[in-house]
Motif scaffolding. Structure first.
Motif, short mmCIF file in Angstrom:
data_model
loop_
_atom_site.label_atom_id
_atom_site.label_comp_id
_atom_site.label_asym_id
_atom_site.label_seq_id
_atom_site.Cartn_x
_atom_site.Cartn_y
_atom_site.Cartn_z
N GLU A 211 -28.53 33.78 105.50
CA GLU A 211 -28.58 35.26 105.58
C GLU A 211 -27.54 35.89 104.66
O GLU A 211 -27.82 36.89 103.99
CB GLU A 211 -28.35 35.71 107.01
CG GLU A 211 -29.49 35.40 107.94
CD GLU A 211 -29.14 35.63 109.41
OE1 GLU A 211 -28.04 36.17 109.70
OE2 GLU A 211 -29.97 35.27 110.27
N ARG A 212 -26.34 35.32 104.63
CA ARG A 212 -25.27 35.85 103.77
C ARG A 212 -25.68 35.78 102.30
O ARG A 212 -25.46 36.71 101.53
CB ARG A 212 -23.99 35.07 104.01
CG ARG A 212 -22.83 35.54 103.17
CD ARG A 212 -21.54 34.83 103.60
NE ARG A 212 -20.45 35.33 102.82
CZ ARG A 212 -19.89 34.65 101.84
NH1 ARG A 212 -20.30 33.44 101.54
NH2 ARG A 212 -18.88 35.18 101.16
N LEU B 170 -25.76 27.46 109.62
CA LEU B 170 -26.56 27.35 108.39
C LEU B 170 -27.49 28.54 108.25
O LEU B 170 -27.73 29.02 107.13
CB LEU B 170 -27.33 26.03 108.37
CG LEU B 170 -26.47 24.78 108.16
CD1 LEU B 170 -27.35 23.53 108.19
CD2 LEU B 170 -25.66 24.85 106.88
N ALA B 171 -28.01 29.04 109.35
CA ALA B 171 -28.85 30.25 109.30
C ALA B 171 -28.02 31.44 108.82
O ALA B 171 -28.50 32.24 108.01
CB ALA B 171 -29.47 30.52 110.66
N ARG B 172 -26.78 31.56 109.31
CA ARG B 172 -25.92 32.66 108.87
C ARG B 172 -25.56 32.53 107.39
O ARG B 172 -25.48 33.53 106.67
CB ARG B 172 -24.65 32.73 109.72
CG ARG B 172 -24.89 33.27 111.12
CD ARG B 172 -23.58 33.57 111.84
NE ARG B 172 -22.62 32.48 111.81
CZ ARG B 172 -22.57 31.49 112.70
NH1 ARG B 172 -23.44 31.45 113.70
NH2 ARG B 172 -21.64 30.55 112.61
N ALA C 191 -20.42 27.83 95.81
CA ALA C 191 -19.40 28.88 95.63
C ALA C 191 -19.17 29.62 96.94
O ALA C 191 -18.02 29.94 97.30
CB ALA C 191 -19.81 29.84 94.53
N ALA C 192 -20.22 29.90 97.68
CA ALA C 192 -20.08 30.58 98.97
C ALA C 192 -19.39 29.68 99.99
O ALA C 192 -18.52 30.13 100.74
CB ALA C 192 -21.45 31.03 99.49
N VAL C 193 -19.77 28.42 100.03
CA VAL C 193 -19.19 27.47 100.99
C VAL C 193 -17.71 27.21 100.69
O VAL C 193 -16.89 27.10 101.60
CB VAL C 193 -20.00 26.15 100.97
CG1 VAL C 193 -19.27 25.02 101.66
CG2 VAL C 193 -21.37 26.36 101.59
#
Length: 136
Positions: free
Chosen positions: A132-133, A127-129, A19-21
């Motif tokens: 974190e999100r 991918l790290a961000r 959903a975020a992607v």
């Protein structure tokens, strides 16, 4: 052709991560470069890569494939740059995410060197961000 890939395990269910992607209005928060959404027609989205919204960045297209938990993108009318991000189920409550970019032609990213190193670094940082999100 030069291809880059990064993978990360996230402590969130795959549905939450996808959903975020798939929310392309926030893709610039995790994506490999500045993306600005211009239009939306079903699963096909028009984006500008680079620059700022409306200033003539490189026009591109993105396709959301919910049945595959995948988003694909590329430069409109050119095979020189394409990418995708795939979300997969992992252990209960976890997921795996793979982001992939391909470059053709004379682009600096299509050859070894500083530009290639920067692409790989941006994928891993993206991918790290994303993680974190989702953790926020």
């Amino acid at each position: 052709m030069t291809e880059y890939e990064a993978e990360r395990r996230l402590h969130h269910p795959a549905d939450t991560v996808f959903a975020a992607v798939a929310d392309l209005h926030h893709a610039d928060e995790w994506g490999p470069g500045d993306l600005h959404v211009r239009g939306h027609d079903g699963d096909l989205t028009t984006v500008d890569k680079g620059g700022s919204e409306g200033d003539g960045g490189v026009p591109g297209l993105a396709r959301i494939r919910p049945e595959q938990m995948r988003v694909e993108w590329g430069v409109e009318g050119s095979p020189d740059y394409t990418g995708w991000i795939q979300v997969m189920h992992a252990d209960e409550g976890h997921s795996r995410v793979v982001v992939h970019l391909s470059f053709l032609g004379d682009r600096p990213e299509a050859h070894p060197g500083p530009a290639a190193d920067a692409v790989q670094r941006r994928l891993e940082e993206g991918l790290a961000r994303l993680a974190e999100r989702l953790d926020a």
